[in-house]
Enzyme design. Structure first.
Site, PDB file in Angstrom:
ATOM      1  N   GLU A  96       0.799  13.443  -1.515  1.00 42.70           N
ATOM      2  CA  GLU A  96      -0.082  13.807  -0.410  1.00 42.70           C
ATOM      3  C   GLU A  96      -0.987  14.979  -0.819  1.00 42.70           C
ATOM      4  OE1 GLU A  96      -0.250  11.965   2.108  1.00 42.70           O
ATOM      5  OE2 GLU A  96       1.702  11.246   2.776  1.00 42.70           O
ATOM      6  N   HIS A 139      -4.227   9.959  -0.848  1.00 40.34           N
ATOM      7  CA  HIS A 139      -2.961   9.983  -1.584  1.00 40.34           C
ATOM      8  C   HIS A 139      -2.867   8.824  -2.564  1.00 40.34           C
ATOM      9  CE1 HIS A 139      -0.999   7.578   1.898  1.00 40.34           C
ATOM     10  NE2 HIS A 139      -0.980   6.783   0.843  1.00 40.34           N
ATOM     11  N   ASP A 149       7.043   4.141  -5.832  1.00 42.34           N
ATOM     12  CA  ASP A 149       7.718   4.930  -4.797  1.00 42.34           C
ATOM     13  C   ASP A 149       8.700   4.118  -3.960  1.00 42.34           C
ATOM     14  OD1 ASP A 149       5.642   3.457  -3.667  1.00 42.34           O
ATOM     15  OD2 ASP A 149       4.429   5.207  -3.194  1.00 42.34           O
ATOM     16  N   ASN A 199      -6.220   9.470   3.196  1.00 44.36           N
ATOM     17  CA  ASN A 199      -6.361  10.908   2.889  1.00 44.36           C
ATOM     18  C   ASN A 199      -6.398  11.159   1.372  1.00 44.36           C
ATOM     19  OD1 ASN A 199      -3.754  10.452   2.110  1.00 44.36           O
ATOM     20  ND2 ASN A 199      -2.805  11.894   3.530  1.00 44.36           N
TER      21      ASN A 199
HETATM   22  C1  F6R Z   1       2.327   2.229  -2.205  1.00 45.96           C
HETATM   23  C2  F6R Z   1       1.641   3.489  -2.440  1.00 45.96           C
HETATM   24  C3  F6R Z   1       0.586   4.023  -1.528  1.00 45.96           C
HETATM   25  C4  F6R Z   1      -0.419   2.955  -1.087  1.00 45.96           C
HETATM   26  C5  F6R Z   1      -1.440   3.559  -0.122  1.00 45.96           C
HETATM   27  C6  F6R Z   1      -2.389   2.505   0.419  1.00 45.96           C
HETATM   28  O1  F6R Z   1       3.286   1.981  -3.222  1.00 45.96           O
HETATM   29  O2  F6R Z   1       1.980   4.134  -3.366  1.00 45.96           O
HETATM   30  O3  F6R Z   1      -0.096   5.064  -2.166  1.00 45.96           O
HETATM   31  O4  F6R Z   1      -1.072   2.434  -2.202  1.00 45.96           O
HETATM   32  O5  F6R Z   1      -0.759   4.141   0.960  1.00 45.96           O
HETATM   33  O6  F6R Z   1      -1.678   1.630   1.237  1.00 45.96           O
HETATM   34  P1  F6R Z   1      -2.297   0.244   1.709  1.00 45.96           P
HETATM   35  O7  F6R Z   1      -2.490  -0.587   0.496  1.00 45.96           O
HETATM   36  O8  F6R Z   1      -1.239  -0.358   2.623  1.00 45.96           O
HETATM   37  O9  F6R Z   1      -3.567   0.549   2.412  1.00 45.96           O
END
Ligand code: F6R
Length: 242
Positions: free
Chosen positions: A143, A138, A67, A136
């Site tokens: 989401e 994701h 992303d 959550n």
């Molecule tokens: C990042 C991504 C997100 C993260 C998720 C967890 O490329 O796709 O799904 O993996 O938000 O974020 P952290 O690792 O910062 O807790």
């Protein structure tokens, strides 16, 4: 779903890196799906360390990131392009043209989504997708409520995700409101998936993933439909599971 319990962030990172290094050494033209955020930083640290110590080569490897924020250019220090250069690409021998990340500043974002899907397909798909998990549930920026069949698309970010990411920006107002993300269907097409989770903040999500049912309101549960998923989680992340 295979679950590996580890002590802490350090051990999670080391074991995940060892798994990736083994694959890269065995398959010269491996396609890696990569994530950003706090979770994979330690993995990248170990990949870089191994490259410096043993010269594991990434010259034939291709990478596809999950992303990017909309409206943030590749040179911006808050971009995921920048993150990947800082934490991995600048420190290994991967050619820049082998690293793919969606562009958040494309003049035609819809087209960018289609092109990104096409690029992954033309390269024969992702062999191993590395994932973190949002509180959550994701995955990528998919989401709650995202279809399990979704492909690369533009998403509005929820308030909770913007808050969680505000730590990287001067203020919450500056956190982008949209992102471009591969879809859940795109993630599920990967041949193998490695999901990492560390810390108490992830305990509820991991408990729901491991005990829960398929539910589009909890995107990570889509992984229950995949044949080859490994979860590497530390004691804190697993603390609500037993
Ligand atoms: C990042 C991504 C997100 C993260 C998720 C967890 O490329 O796709 O799904 O993996 O938000 O974020 P952290 O690792 O910062 O807790």
């Amino acid at each position: 779903m295979n679950v590996i319990e580890v002590k802490n962030y350090e051990e999670m990172s080391r074991i995940a890196a060892q798994h990736i290094i083994k694959k890269i050494r065995a398959h010269r033209s491996y396609k890696l799906g990569l994530a950003t955020g706090s979770t994979p930083k330690g993995v990248y640290h170990y990949l870089v360390k191994d490259h410096q110590e043993t010269q594991t080569s990434y010259q034939q490897i291709k990478t596809f990131n999950l992303d990017e924020y909309v409206g943030i250019s590749a040179h911006d220090s808050n971009s995921y392009h920048y993150f990947m250069r800082e934490h991995l690409f600048n420190h290994i021998d991967i050619p820049a043209e082998h690293t793919y990340i969606p562009s958040g500043v494309s003049t035609n974002l819809e087209k960018e989504c289609l092109h990104y899907e096409e690029k992954i397909r033309l390269h024969g798909g992702v062999d191993l997708q590395l994932l973190g998990i949002g509180q959550n549930g994701h995955i990528g920026f998919n989401e709650p409520g995202t279809s399990f069949k979704s492909r690369t698309h533009i998403v509005p970010l929820t308030e909770s995700t913007r808050k969680a990411n505000a730590r990287f920006f001067p203020s919450i107002e500056e956190v982008p409101t949209h992102a471009i993300t591969v879809g859940i269907g795109t993630i599920l097409d990967s041949k193998e998936i490695l999901l990492l989770a560390s810390g108490k903040a992830k305990a509820e999500a991991i408990s729901r993933l491991l005990n829960g049912d398929l539910d589009e309101e909890f995107p990570a549960s889509s992984l229950l439909t995949h044949k080859h998923v490994t979860v590497i989680a530390d004691e804190e992340a697993l603390s609500l599971t037993k």
